[in-house]
Design an enzyme around this catalytic site. Sequence first.
Site, PDB file in Angstrom:
ATOM      1  CD  GLU A  25      -2.587   1.340   2.354  1.00  0.00           C
ATOM      2  OE1 GLU A  25      -3.657   1.923   2.364  1.00  0.00           O
ATOM      3  OE2 GLU A  25      -2.469   0.832   3.427  1.00  0.00           O
ATOM      4  CB  CYS A 222      -7.450   3.262   3.583  1.00  0.00           C
ATOM      5  SG  CYS A 222      -7.926   2.734   5.210  1.00  0.00           S
ATOM      6  CG  ASN A 346      -8.875  -2.009   1.950  1.00  0.00           C
ATOM      7  OD1 ASN A 346      -8.248  -3.112   2.871  1.00  0.00           O
ATOM      8  ND2 ASN A 346      -9.332  -1.063   3.132  1.00  0.00           N
ATOM      9  CD  GLU A 347      -9.253  -1.600   6.821  1.00  0.00           C
ATOM     10  OE1 GLU A 347      -9.500  -0.588   6.871  1.00  0.00           O
ATOM     11  OE2 GLU A 347      -7.396  -2.282   7.430  1.00  0.00           O
TER      12      GLU A 347
END
Length: 769
Positions: A25, A222, A346-347
């Site tokens: 990331e 994120c 994602n999340e």
Amino acid sequence: MNSPQLVPGTKLGAPLNDLFGIFFEDINHAADGGLYAEMVQNRSFEFAPIDNETYQPTTAWKLSDPASLKVTDKDSLNIKNRHYLEVNAQQDVDITNLGFNRGMYIEAGKRYHFSFFVKTLNGRKNVNVHLTDKVGNDVAVPTVISVESHQWLKYTADLDGNQTTTEGRLTLKFEQGTHLLVDMISLFPDDTFNHRPNYVRKDLGETLKALHPKFLRFPGGCLVHDGQLDPDDRGSMYRWKNSIGPVEQRPARRNNWGYNQTLGLGYFEYFELSEDIGAKPLPVLPGGYDPHHDREAPIDQLGEWIDDALDLIEFANGSTATKWGKIRANLGHPKPFNLEYLAIGNEEVGQAFFDRYPYFHKAIKAKYPEIKLINTAGPFAAGKEFDRGWKSAQDNHSDLVDEHYYMDPEWFLANQHRYDSYDPNGPKAFLGEYASKANQWYNAVVEASYMIGLERNADKVGLACYAPLFCNVDYENWGTDLIYFDQKEVSPTVNYFVQQLFMKYQGTDNVYYQLKDLPKAKVVDDQPIVGKFFIQGDKARAKFENIVLDDGHQKQKFGSQTVDHEEKIELGSTDATDYTITFDVTKTDQDSKGTHFCFGQQESDKWFVWILGGWANTDSMVRVHHGKADSDWTQTTWSMAKGRTYHCKLVVDDRRVQTFIDGQLFNDVVIASTVIEPVYTNMTYDRNTKQYYFKVVNVTKQPRAIMVDSDQFSNGSVYQLSGHPDAENKLGTNNQITTNRQPFNGQKLTLPPYSVTVLISPHRLDQTK
């Protein structure tokens, strides 16, 4: 006391498939200023306050005469790269790029590729290009580029370093009377990883390859879903189609970690990198929802998002006769990348994502049933959002579910058997982000013990990767990472060597074995949750009223209290093992966060926390605070409104914690006891090397030994990592742990304190059943 006895087996169990990999990331300047080998910062003058409030178009540049050197956008290179520098020199002027960190790392004897786009407005002009040290002395042979085109044109030159500096600068000099436009000023080392253009740093690429990862998850994190829905917006989500093709046509975008992202390292480069390090690509795409800002693509407008996913699969796997397969081939890779995995989201938390996921799943499976689809269970290890993600995966028959958690070592020791009870017939768990919140050797050894459990449960756990992967030491956003670096060198953490051991010696299948006469485990913490309780602010002012402790024998009332910011106010204590605390709480200001109710404090640095508000005022959580590390055991989405009074109830029964807000159950969790096994073990077989691997982790301060009751490992070898529990690798120092390889005599396997060991059979064995 007799040593435990290993009786190796040959019967194979669950296959491990692609269990251990890595996750990239762009956090901590992991891409720009990191893995991406570009040495110029803000090469296209696109930095802006949307990236960081301190940024401006000339960030990282030094201009000798701002009156003659201005950033504008009236005659852009292209519509996606709007800003450029206009040079209208009333005298001799120059611009200097400071690079990243303290400056550029220029080495004597190395070659550097310079390029820029230029158009002249008043005839042929010369541009002098210099690489210098901090004070302006040349560290490479300068070059002169003659610019004569009245159209935007790319010019290139090679610069050969003749001195070494870590504070290098790139300077362009313009003579008086020069009037031209400049953009995309770039400098790359010649020796990138695998010598690819527009690619990654050699040392960082080699460090990744040395891990032997089975997969590479990218590009986040994120940053995948944080941003505007419009792909052309300057602050858009990460949209993969923006990241391929000529770099001068890739739009710079805001990185949600507080800096600029050039997209120079894009999806094509990520696929190439996966191939170059021997890992399977695992891209993550947004699902039309930004949970950070509650931005939702209307369900009837999900078509473009779903098409992005379908087009990506075609880009990766399609023949050159397909639209996107042809685009891949034109970029230099006619052969498919053989994509097997794709993650959507994602999340994500909140119902909005899970209302949208089925549309992606159905469309992708209809056209590409072979693609393994990954759903998401949010950023917490348990709770209602976690359960929502798993239910979505089960309802839609997702192949895997992405779990994320960052905890202290105690949590990992207490949860060694987390996956034992998972359903082997349902979606598999993908532990997409995890770490034990420090880069010391004890943390790494505990992580190794947990990885043993992941291996053991390979029929329920499909994939796992530590996170974050990279950190530029001068741009840290996140405190524990796998690999640290600056502009000159790289320093793998002690945790890195554990990951490397498990990846290199993963094996292809579990093996049944016996470990006889193993001593009992040591229970470190199984006491009821009792002790002091207090309130603590969480960057907001909150008033507590009607505070009552009921221990089953008597009720004790406490006066009203107000906490502000991070203020702490002690209330009382209880030694009852079954008690209830009720209170009313009101947030009295507009701050984005909330407040804490803390309980069960017996040690000065350890207590339990009911978080009311949490990160961005979105959570009701139960946390264990211990020293500098926290572990969030369970979470439910909830926010605390200003001026509203909430009636709260905390129920503690031994080690079970329940929380209620206005009569509704929000959290229900048993804080499992911390248990330390004498050793953690697993045995695997590798069909490719025809070898058996027996891994052993000792997380204690006591040396251990295991007797091997078989000649299966005779004439094999031992690879072992050990060190002081506080050992930590720092940039510029040697590895602080001991790595040891030695032959194995076939009898006694010695295990130092705080060690990770793999016993390796000789190559000649092939006796599997």
